[in-house]
Write a protein that holds these residues in place. Structure first.
Motif, PDB file in Angstrom:
ATOM      1  N   ASP A  70       0.851  -1.190   0.000  1.00 21.81           N
ATOM      2  CA  ASP A  70       0.000   0.000   0.000  1.00 21.81           C
ATOM      3  C   ASP A  70       0.885   1.238   0.000  1.00 21.81           C
ATOM      4  OD1 ASP A  70      -2.542  -1.328   0.244  1.00 21.81           O
ATOM      5  OD2 ASP A  70      -2.054  -1.715   2.349  1.00 21.81           O
ATOM      6  N   ILE A  71       0.414   2.300  -0.612  1.00 17.10           N
ATOM      7  CA  ILE A  71       1.133   3.576  -0.577  1.00 17.10           C
ATOM      8  C   ILE A  71       0.712   4.294   0.707  1.00 17.10           C
ATOM      9  CG2 ILE A  71       1.589   5.753  -1.760  1.00 17.10           C
ATOM     10  CD1 ILE A  71       2.468   3.243  -3.330  1.00 17.10           C
ATOM     11  N   PRO A  72       1.654   4.492   1.635  1.00 17.17           N
ATOM     12  CA  PRO A  72       1.277   5.133   2.895  1.00 17.17           C
ATOM     13  C   PRO A  72       1.024   6.630   2.724  1.00 17.17           C
ATOM     14  CG  PRO A  72       3.637   4.759   2.853  1.00 17.17           C
ATOM     15  CD  PRO A  72       3.074   4.144   1.603  1.00 17.17           C
ATOM     16  N   LYS A  73       0.261   7.175   3.638  1.00 24.65           N
ATOM     17  CA  LYS A  73       0.051   8.620   3.727  1.00 24.65           C
ATOM     18  C   LYS A  73       0.929   9.146   4.859  1.00 24.65           C
ATOM     19  CE  LYS A  73      -3.865   8.832   1.139  1.00 24.65           C
ATOM     20  NZ  LYS A  73      -3.751   9.243  -0.199  1.00 24.65           N
ATOM     21  N   GLN A  74       1.187  10.443   4.847  1.00 23.36           N
ATOM     22  CA  GLN A  74       1.987  11.046   5.903  1.00 23.36           C
ATOM     23  C   GLN A  74       1.213  11.077   7.219  1.00 23.36           C
ATOM     24  OE1 GLN A  74       4.549  14.455   5.172  1.00 23.36           O
ATOM     25  NE2 GLN A  74       3.754  14.528   3.097  1.00 23.36           N
ATOM     26  N   GLU A  75       1.948  10.976   8.304  1.00 24.55           N
ATOM     27  CA  GLU A  75       1.350  11.081   9.627  1.00 24.55           C
ATOM     28  C   GLU A  75       1.238  12.536  10.067  1.00 24.55           C
ATOM     29  OE1 GLU A  75       0.052   8.655  11.567  1.00 24.55           O
ATOM     30  OE2 GLU A  75       0.370   7.307   9.889  1.00 24.55           O
ATOM     31  N   ALA A  76       2.181  13.370   9.632  1.00 23.07           N
ATOM     32  CA  ALA A  76       2.168  14.787  10.037  1.00 23.07           C
ATOM     33  C   ALA A  76       2.480  15.642   8.824  1.00 23.07           C
ATOM     34  CB  ALA A  76       3.191  15.043  11.134  1.00 23.07           C
ATOM     35  N   LYS A  78      -1.529  14.907   8.973  1.00 23.86           N
ATOM     36  CA  LYS A  78      -2.250  13.651   8.818  1.00 23.86           C
ATOM     37  C   LYS A  78      -2.928  13.537   7.458  1.00 23.86           C
ATOM     38  CE  LYS A  78      -3.946   9.844  10.626  1.00 23.86           C
ATOM     39  NZ  LYS A  78      -3.072   8.733  10.794  1.00 23.86           N
ATOM     40  N   GLY A  79      -2.666  12.417   6.788  1.00 23.90           N
ATOM     41  CA  GLY A  79      -3.386  12.076   5.575  1.00 23.90           C
ATOM     42  C   GLY A  79      -2.879  12.679   4.278  1.00 23.90           C
ATOM     43  N   THR A  80      -1.868  13.540   4.325  1.00 21.75           N
ATOM     44  CA  THR A  80      -1.361  14.113   3.086  1.00 21.75           C
ATOM     45  C   THR A  80      -0.433  13.117   2.396  1.00 21.75           C
ATOM     46  OG1 THR A  80       0.462  15.174   4.250  1.00 21.75           O
ATOM     47  CG2 THR A  80      -1.530  16.484   3.924  1.00 21.75           C
ATOM     48  N   GLU A  81      -0.318  13.235   1.098  1.00 26.46           N
ATOM     49  CA  GLU A  81       0.512  12.307   0.340  1.00 26.46           C
ATOM     50  C   GLU A  81       1.950  12.807   0.299  1.00 26.46           C
ATOM     51  OE1 GLU A  81      -1.154  11.503  -3.469  1.00 26.46           O
ATOM     52  OE2 GLU A  81      -3.019  10.744  -2.627  1.00 26.46           O
ATOM     53  N   PHE A  82       2.869  11.857   0.125  1.00 22.59           N
ATOM     54  CA  PHE A  82       4.275  12.207  -0.013  1.00 22.59           C
ATOM     55  C   PHE A  82       4.504  12.842  -1.387  1.00 22.59           C
ATOM     56  CE2 PHE A  82       4.409   8.822   3.161  1.00 22.59           C
ATOM     57  CZ  PHE A  82       5.203   9.412   4.121  1.00 22.59           C
ATOM     58  N   SER A  83       5.475  13.733  -1.469  1.00 17.75           N
ATOM     59  CA  SER A  83       5.809  14.374  -2.742  1.00 17.75           C
ATOM     60  C   SER A  83       6.667  13.416  -3.565  1.00 17.75           C
ATOM     61  CB  SER A  83       6.594  15.663  -2.494  1.00 17.75           C
ATOM     62  OG  SER A  83       5.812  16.575  -1.777  1.00 17.75           O
ATOM     63  N   TYR A  84       6.452  13.440  -4.867  1.00 17.19           N
ATOM     64  CA  TYR A  84       7.217  12.571  -5.752  1.00 17.19           C
ATOM     65  C   TYR A  84       7.448  13.295  -7.070  1.00 17.19           C
ATOM     66  CZ  TYR A  84       8.239   8.856  -9.064  1.00 17.19           C
ATOM     67  OH  TYR A  84       8.826   8.094 -10.038  1.00 17.19           O
ATOM     68  N   SER A  85       8.702  13.250  -7.524  1.00 20.58           N
ATOM     69  CA  SER A  85       9.056  13.814  -8.822  1.00 20.58           C
ATOM     70  C   SER A  85       9.365  12.661  -9.770  1.00 20.58           C
ATOM     71  CB  SER A  85      10.278  14.726  -8.687  1.00 20.58           C
ATOM     72  OG  SER A  85      10.748  15.081  -9.959  1.00 20.58           O
ATOM     73  N   GLY A  87      10.309  12.839 -12.736  1.00 19.97           N
ATOM     74  CA  GLY A  87      11.453  13.148 -13.605  1.00 19.97           C
ATOM     75  C   GLY A  87      12.776  12.720 -12.985  1.00 19.97           C
ATOM     76  N   THR A  88      12.871  12.839 -11.657  1.00 19.13           N
ATOM     77  CA  THR A  88      14.112  12.481 -10.969  1.00 19.13           C
ATOM     78  C   THR A  88      13.969  11.257 -10.099  1.00 19.13           C
ATOM     79  OG1 THR A  88      13.574  13.923  -9.105  1.00 19.13           O
ATOM     80  CG2 THR A  88      14.875  14.875 -10.906  1.00 19.13           C
ATOM     81  N   GLY A  89      12.731  10.818  -9.842  1.00 16.91           N
ATOM     82  CA  GLY A  89      12.509   9.648  -9.003  1.00 16.91           C
ATOM     83  C   GLY A  89      12.737   9.915  -7.530  1.00 16.91           C
ATOM     84  N   VAL A  90      12.597  11.159  -7.089  1.00 18.18           N
ATOM     85  CA  VAL A  90      12.860  11.524  -5.702  1.00 18.18           C
ATOM     86  C   VAL A  90      11.539  11.594  -4.929  1.00 18.18           C
ATOM     87  CG1 VAL A  90      13.767  13.306  -4.162  1.00 18.18           C
ATOM     88  CG2 VAL A  90      14.959  12.756  -6.276  1.00 18.18           C
ATOM     89  N   VAL A  91      11.506  10.889  -3.781  1.00 20.30           N
ATOM     90  CA  VAL A  91      10.368  10.928  -2.887  1.00 20.30           C
ATOM     91  C   VAL A  91      10.740  11.810  -1.710  1.00 20.30           C
ATOM     92  CG1 VAL A  91       8.831   9.565  -1.428  1.00 20.30           C
ATOM     93  CG2 VAL A  91       9.720   8.576  -3.528  1.00 20.30           C
ATOM     94  N   SER A  92       9.828  12.682  -1.277  1.00 23.05           N
ATOM     95  CA  SER A  92      10.100  13.552  -0.136  1.00 23.05           C
ATOM     96  C   SER A  92       8.809  13.811   0.623  1.00 23.05           C
ATOM     97  CB  SER A  92      10.733  14.866  -0.578  1.00 23.05           C
ATOM     98  OG  SER A  92       9.865  15.557  -1.449  1.00 23.05           O
ATOM     99  N   GLN A  93       8.955  14.459   1.774  1.00 23.22           N
ATOM    100  CA  GLN A  93       7.783  14.769   2.598  1.00 23.22           C
ATOM    101  C   GLN A  93       7.134  16.047   2.151  1.00 23.22           C
ATOM    102  OE1 GLN A  93       8.841  14.711   6.728  1.00 23.22           O
ATOM    103  NE2 GLN A  93       9.219  12.541   6.714  1.00 23.22           N
TER     104      GLN A  93
END
Length: 93
Positions: A70-76, A78-85, A87-93
């Motif tokens: 499952d794709i998790p959601k952020q805890e803080a 609450k419920g927001t999705e993680f950022s993802y690019s 083009g570069t394949g970088v995941v961030s908060q």
């Protein structure tokens, strides 16, 4: 006696006043650590996807179910999705 009861209640109130802020601080720290662990897990899944497919996934949802359950959601916050690019394949908060 009544005075002893009032003294005991005052002591309990002071202890509670000290414990509650510490408890909420621990919860915030746990949420931040959970988010950091989820970012690392998602980044590893993106890297495996790239190694196998030769390109980055178009969205994090493309990782499910083959690379993560499952794709998790952020805890803080609450419920927001993680950022993802994609083009570069970088995941961030």
């Amino acid at each position: 006696t009544l005075i002893e009861l009032i003294v005991v209640m005052a002591i309990l109130a002071v202890l509670a006043a000290l414990a509650v802020p510490r408890y909420t601080g621990v919860l915030d720290d746990a949420k931040a650590k959970t988010d950091a662990a989820n970012v690392k897990m998602l980044q590893n899944a993106v890297d495996v996807f790239y190694a196998q497919e030769g390109s980055y996934p178009g969205a994090l949802s493309n990782l499910s179910p083959n690379y993560v359950k499952d794709i998790p959601k952020q805890e803080a916050p609450k419920g927001t999705e993680f950022s993802y690019s994609n083009g570069t394949g970088v995941v961030s908060q």
